[in-house]
Design an enzyme around this catalytic site. Structure first.
Site, PDB file in Angstrom:
ATOM      1  N   GLN A 225       0.870  -1.174   0.000  1.00  0.00           N
ATOM      2  CA  GLN A 225       0.000   0.000   0.000  1.00  0.00           C
ATOM      3  C   GLN A 225       0.905   1.222   0.000  1.00  0.00           C
ATOM      4  O   GLN A 225       1.406   1.653   1.031  1.00  0.00           O
ATOM      5  CB  GLN A 225      -0.919  -0.011   1.233  1.00  0.00           C
ATOM      6  CG  GLN A 225      -2.009   1.060   1.193  1.00  0.00           C
ATOM      7  CD  GLN A 225      -1.655   2.317   1.953  1.00  0.00           C
ATOM      8  OE1 GLN A 225      -1.678   2.317   3.172  1.00  0.00           O
ATOM      9  NE2 GLN A 225      -1.354   3.386   1.252  1.00  0.00           N
TER      10      GLN A 225
ATOM     11  N   ASP B  81      -1.001  10.252  -3.734  1.00  0.00           N
ATOM     12  CA  ASP B  81       0.152  10.337  -2.840  1.00  0.00           C
ATOM     13  C   ASP B  81       1.237  11.212  -3.469  1.00  0.00           C
ATOM     14  O   ASP B  81       1.727  10.920  -4.561  1.00  0.00           O
ATOM     15  CB  ASP B  81       0.685   8.918  -2.596  1.00  0.00           C
ATOM     16  CG  ASP B  81       1.773   8.855  -1.535  1.00  0.00           C
ATOM     17  OD1 ASP B  81       2.319   9.915  -1.173  1.00  0.00           O
ATOM     18  OD2 ASP B  81       2.079   7.745  -1.080  1.00  0.00           O
TER      19      ASP B  81
ATOM     20  N   GLY C 168      -5.105   9.372  -0.533  1.00  0.00           N
ATOM     21  CA  GLY C 168      -3.723   9.801  -0.381  1.00  0.00           C
ATOM     22  C   GLY C 168      -2.769   8.733   0.120  1.00  0.00           C
ATOM     23  O   GLY C 168      -2.973   7.531  -0.100  1.00  0.00           O
ATOM     24  N   HIS C 169      -1.714   9.189   0.812  1.00  0.00           N
ATOM     25  CA  HIS C 169      -0.584   8.367   1.227  1.00  0.00           C
ATOM     26  C   HIS C 169      -0.996   7.216   2.150  1.00  0.00           C
ATOM     27  O   HIS C 169      -0.561   6.081   1.982  1.00  0.00           O
ATOM     28  CB  HIS C 169       0.422   9.275   1.943  1.00  0.00           C
ATOM     29  CG  HIS C 169       1.682   8.621   2.370  1.00  0.00           C
ATOM     30  ND1 HIS C 169       2.612   8.127   1.484  1.00  0.00           N
ATOM     31  CD2 HIS C 169       2.187   8.382   3.618  1.00  0.00           C
ATOM     32  CE1 HIS C 169       3.637   7.607   2.150  1.00  0.00           C
ATOM     33  NE2 HIS C 169       3.405   7.747   3.434  1.00  0.00           N
ATOM     34  N   PHE C 170      -1.831   7.517   3.143  1.00  0.00           N
ATOM     35  CA  PHE C 170      -2.337   6.495   4.064  1.00  0.00           C
ATOM     36  C   PHE C 170      -3.714   6.032   3.571  1.00  0.00           C
ATOM     37  O   PHE C 170      -4.749   6.375   4.154  1.00  0.00           O
ATOM     38  CB  PHE C 170      -2.419   7.041   5.491  1.00  0.00           C
ATOM     39  CG  PHE C 170      -1.080   7.202   6.154  1.00  0.00           C
ATOM     40  CD1 PHE C 170      -0.428   6.113   6.715  1.00  0.00           C
ATOM     41  CD2 PHE C 170      -0.464   8.449   6.216  1.00  0.00           C
ATOM     42  CE1 PHE C 170       0.814   6.257   7.335  1.00  0.00           C
ATOM     43  CE2 PHE C 170       0.771   8.603   6.838  1.00  0.00           C
ATOM     44  CZ  PHE C 170       1.413   7.509   7.385  1.00  0.00           C
TER      45      PHE C 170
END
Length: 323
Positions: free
Chosen positions: A162, A273, A299-301
């Site tokens: 991920q 991201d 996004g990133h998380f």
């Protein structure tokens, strides 16, 4: 005689109740054991003089998932996975030294490099007696996870990434200032990075690129800010950002591992991201023949906003491997 018969039936009734009571207690105890096994435990294990905190859930006899967290997080980022997949899998989520609830040795007592973090986590897995596991990796979890995978390819049953990168084309605009640090580490190139450690900077790590910031639990960056406020925290994280260039140098080795071993690969990637855009996810297709490829508008998380969908995808992916 009459009294004898009455006593006999009373005794039989008592014995029957006792058996029923025992059976009921056994069933109750069994159900408690099952429920207890699914409940996340917060434990610590001493590894080479460092207490490694970890979250553990599920039955050790079931397939194992090792959950490797990213920056600036901890095993806290996998709380949804631990809650929802513990019925079918044995889940282990360690905090790296200096992260989460693990010990935070001073930089003169522990070398904060990705090689050293990976060695510590590898030793942790050894002490836990784990010799077969799928690796779930996010962000920093990728350089740690790929080091472990290339060291023990026979142990890795699958890779679930991920926003865990292994390709130069996967390094986005978010690395611009860090690349300047790589070229010349000095007071100026360090100081321009310091806003990332503020409460607002850490909040941005979680909310940038999301569809709705209100979907994201603020506890995550509040916890990270408390940890980032400890002595030596800024230095340690700058050291790791500077060392990240050595991960890039290892990309060809990790790509060769993917080509040679073809581990089952699940990609669950947040496309917005700024650090690891979708181009990093697509690059895996160059080296792995069969990729379960899933991109999310976040996004990133990605698990913060798309946790339900990603967790169900992990479950279905792992179930296919068991057939």
């Amino acid at each position: 005689m009459k009294h004898t018969i009455i006593l006999f039936f009373a005794l039989m009734l008592l014995l029957g109740c006792d058996k029923t009571s025992k059976k009921s207690t056994e069933i109750h105890n069994h159900s408690i054991t099952d429920a207890d096994m699914k409940t996340t435990k917060f434990r610590k294990l001493m590894v080479n003089g460092i207490n490694i905190a970890y979250r553990e859930a599920g039955n050790p006899e079931k397939p194992t998932l090792v959950l490797l967290h990213g920056y600036p997080a901890s095993s806290h980022q996998y709380r949804k996975v631990l809650d929802q997949l513990s019925d079918d899998y044995y889940l282990i989520a360690p905090d790296y030294p200096g992260f989460g609830d693990s010990d935070f040795p001073a930089p003169d007592q522990y070398e904060y490099t990705f090689n050293n973090l990976a060695n510590t986590i590898d030793d942790f897995l050894e002490k836990k007696g784990l010799s077969s596991y799928a690796i779930v990796m996010q962000d920093y979890g990728a350089p740690i996870g790929f080091r472990i995978a290339t060291k023990h390819p026979e142990r890795v049953t699958a890779i679930i990434t991920q926003n865990g990168n292994a390709y130069e084309e996967g390094l986005g605009e978010g690395w611009k200032l860090i690349r300047e640090l790589w070229k010349d580490r000095n007071e100026k190139t360090e100081s321009v990075l310091l806003p990332a450690f503020t409460l607002e900077g850490l909040k941005n790590e979680y909310t940038h690129g999301t569809r709705n910031k209100e979907n994201i639990n603020p506890d995550s960056w509040q916890l990270d800010y408390l940890r980032m406020s400890r002595p030596n925290a800024h230095k340690v994280n700058l050291d790791l950002w500077y060392d990240y260039q050595n991960n890039v140098k290892l990309y060809p080795r990790w790509q060769k591992y993917l080509r040679d071993y073809q581990p089952p690969l699940l990609i669950v990637w947040g496309k917005n991201d700024v650090y690891f855009p979708e181009s990093g996810a697509a690059a895996f297709k160059k080296d792995v023949k069969n990729v379960d490829y899933n991109i999310y508008d976040t996004g990133h998380f990605a698990m913060e906003e798309e946790g339900e969908a990603i967790i169900e995808k992990i479950r279905s992916f792992m179930k296919k491997l068991e057939k």
